[in-house]
Write a protein that holds these residues in place. Structure first.
Motif, mmCIF file in Angstrom:
data_model
loop_
_atom_site.group_PDB
_atom_site.id
_atom_site.type_symbol
_atom_site.label_atom_id
_atom_site.label_comp_id
_atom_site.label_asym_id
_atom_site.label_seq_id
_atom_site.Cartn_x
_atom_site.Cartn_y
_atom_site.Cartn_z
ATOM 1 N N VAL A 1 30.361 -9.015 -24.413
ATOM 2 C CA VAL A 1 30.312 -10.427 -23.487
ATOM 3 C C VAL A 1 29.309 -11.165 -23.175
ATOM 4 O O VAL A 1 28.280 -10.932 -23.540
ATOM 5 N N SER A 2 29.497 -12.530 -22.353
ATOM 6 C CA SER A 2 28.473 -13.876 -22.671
ATOM 7 C C SER A 2 27.169 -13.840 -21.671
ATOM 8 O O SER A 2 27.642 -12.178 -20.322
ATOM 9 N N PRO A 3 26.249 -13.414 -21.025
ATOM 10 C CA PRO A 3 25.504 -13.490 -19.608
ATOM 11 C C PRO A 3 25.670 -13.692 -19.223
ATOM 12 O O PRO A 3 25.911 -13.416 -17.788
ATOM 13 N N ARG A 4 27.082 -14.340 -18.733
ATOM 14 C CA ARG A 4 27.280 -15.175 -17.776
ATOM 15 C C ARG A 4 28.728 -14.864 -16.935
ATOM 16 O O ARG A 4 28.453 -14.484 -15.957
ATOM 17 N N GLY B 1 30.956 -10.359 -13.106
ATOM 18 C CA GLY B 1 31.117 -8.747 -13.231
ATOM 19 C C GLY B 1 32.374 -8.633 -13.926
ATOM 20 O O GLY B 1 32.742 -6.984 -14.100
ATOM 21 N N ILE B 2 31.813 -9.395 -15.655
ATOM 22 C CA ILE B 2 33.167 -8.671 -16.996
ATOM 23 C C ILE B 2 32.807 -7.757 -17.972
ATOM 24 O O ILE B 2 31.180 -8.292 -17.939
ATOM 25 N N ARG B 3 32.449 -6.579 -17.420
ATOM 26 C CA ARG B 3 32.104 -5.527 -18.347
ATOM 27 C C ARG B 3 33.072 -5.542 -20.089
ATOM 28 O O ARG B 3 33.045 -4.793 -20.452
ATOM 29 N N GLY B 4 31.908 -5.732 -20.641
ATOM 30 C CA GLY B 4 32.613 -5.393 -22.103
ATOM 31 C C GLY B 4 32.393 -4.028 -22.658
ATOM 32 O O GLY B 4 32.759 -3.082 -22.849
ATOM 33 N N LYS B 5 31.003 -3.580 -22.857
ATOM 34 C CA LYS B 5 30.530 -1.841 -22.557
ATOM 35 C C LYS B 5 30.502 -0.648 -22.204
ATOM 36 O O LYS B 5 31.495 0.345 -22.021
#
Length: 244
Positions: A231-234, A239-243
């Motif tokens: 996900v991007s830093p923004r 609150g968006i999480r990828g890993k």
């Protein structure tokens, strides 16, 4: 320095505990801080820590459940803190064999005494472990890992090689063989995890974080961050999480 992870969903309290108390003076470093117990658990599945200090009342997973999950790490010391004076919380905490239970607002002296006791426990363990000397390669990997933790901003293979007295090419080879991860991959992992930690604090600008973790170009940082976290830093800050 012993590695401490702090968990509290209230950002001001979390930052206050992490930044105001003189951890380094008593032998601890705040390795990571989280507003989410689940995020902390994910981190601890990959990173070493000596102590976890966690609030009890949190929305995604409470501190008691987190403590139960952490029992799979028998050497990990857990300290709980809460604004609740309820005996049931204390009784549940005692059953989980935690090190201490502190009440909010946390008293400075209580916190100091608690972690002085923890340090004595960890020092005793360390004395036993130190009786078993590291092998030659274990010592090399340990020193390189320490170098990376202390110099992740501007660290490089040449600097690490000089630290352990080996050629860069040879160090790169044995580091991958003995640790199971490449040198640059390890350095990037430390930088990206640190960046994720800093992004949870709204006081830091993205370009400031980029510089702090070793990137002079914010765009290069953003690309590296997205490649690692998905996900991007923004998005991560929102609150968006990828890993995780």
């Amino acid at each position: 320095m012993y590695r401490l992870v702090i968990v509290d969903d209230e950002v001001k309290i979390l930052d206050g505990i992490a930044e105001i108390f003189p951890w380094h003076n008593i032998g601890f470093q705040v390795a990571a801080r989280f507003t989410s117990a689940r995020a902390a658990l994910k981190y601890l599945e990959q990173e070493r820590a000596d102590v976890v200090m966690t609030d009890i009342s949190m929305p995604d997973m409470d501190g008691l459940e987190l403590t139960e999950q952490l029992k799979k790490y028998p050497d990990l010391i857990v300290v709980l803190f809460s604004s609740y004076h309820d005996y049931e919380y204390m009784r549940s905490a005692i059953k989980l064999e935690i090190m201490d239970y502190l009440l909010k607002p946390i008293n400075y002296e209580d916190l100091l005494v608690c972690f002085e006791n923890i340090k004595e426990t960890l020092d005793s363990r360390m004395a036993v472990e130190e009786e078993k000397p590291l092998s030659y390669y274990e010592e090399i990997i340990s020193r390189v890992d320490e170098y990376l933790q202390e110099n992740y901003r501007r660290g490089n293979l040449t600097g690490a090689a000089e630290t352990v007295g080996l050629s860069p090419n040879y160090l790169s080879k044995i580091y991958k063989e003995k640790s199971g991860i490449g040198f640059w991959e390890s350095l990037n992992k430390i930088r990206m995890e640190k960046a994720g930690e800093l992004l949870r604090n709204p006081e830091y600008k993205s370009y400031e974080i980029a510089y702090y973790v070793g990137y002079d170009n914010p765009k290069n940082f953003a690309r590296a961050f997205k490649s690692y976290h998905h996900v991007s830093p923004r998005e991560y800050r929102n609150g968006i999480r990828g890993k995780e």
